[in-house]
Scaffold this active site. Structure first.
Site, PDB file in Angstrom:
ATOM      1  CB  CYS A  73      -0.906  -0.031   1.141  1.00 52.01           C
ATOM      2  SG  CYS A  73      -1.604   1.665   1.772  1.00 52.01           S
ATOM      3  CB  CYS A  76       0.614   1.508   4.157  1.00 59.34           C
ATOM      4  SG  CYS A  76      -1.159   1.064   4.004  1.00 59.34           S
TER       5      CYS A  76
END
Length: 146
Positions: A73, A76
């Site tokens: 991600c 993230c």
């Protein structure tokens, strides 16, 4: 199962109360505890290994920020330095849940997208945010619940 979790939570609370009583009886200062620093929080994020581990972390610390993330991600990855800084510089414990490795935990935390951040105060979820958040916002939420 919830009864055993509730029983364990009660045992942890009783143990903490007893430790505080002993510190008072020994004449130790509780200034750090009164300032929200009763239990030293780790300076690095805690990698959650299972539901029991998450429950222990949430019960051990007054304020816990749980980061539900995935290695693939992008947001993230962008949030990672902020998460590490919050662990090092705030009174909150920071826990990380890999949503690929712990899908059931992520589901129970309400993580439908990543990153999802869940803030716990006194063992209860008080805030849930989806998407990358700026450091100031997260510091403010932690301070509000500390």
């Amino acid at each position: 199962m919830s009864e055993s979790i509730d029983d364990e939570r009660q045992r942890i609370r009783e143990r903490k109360k007893q430790e505080l009583r002993e510190r008072l009886e020994n004449g130790e200062s509780l200034d750090a505890a009164d300032a929200g620093e009763g239990v030293d929080t780790p300076d690095e994020p805690i990698a959650i290994t299972g539901q029991g581990h998450l429950d222990e972390v949430v019960e051990e610390y007054d304020v816990v920020l749980v980061d539900c993330y995935a290695d693939w991600c992008g947001p993230c990855q962008m949030l990672e330095p902020t998460i590490e800084a919050l662990a090092a510089e705030t009174d909150a414990a920071v826990a990380k849940v890999d949503v690929d490795a712990h899908q059931r935990i992520a589901q129970q935390l309400g993580a439908r997208g990543v990153p999802t951040l869940v803030l716990y105060a006194d063992g209860q979820p008080v805030e849930r945010m989806v998407g990358a958040q700026d450091r100031g916002t997260l510091e403010g939420l932690i301070a509000q619940h500390a």
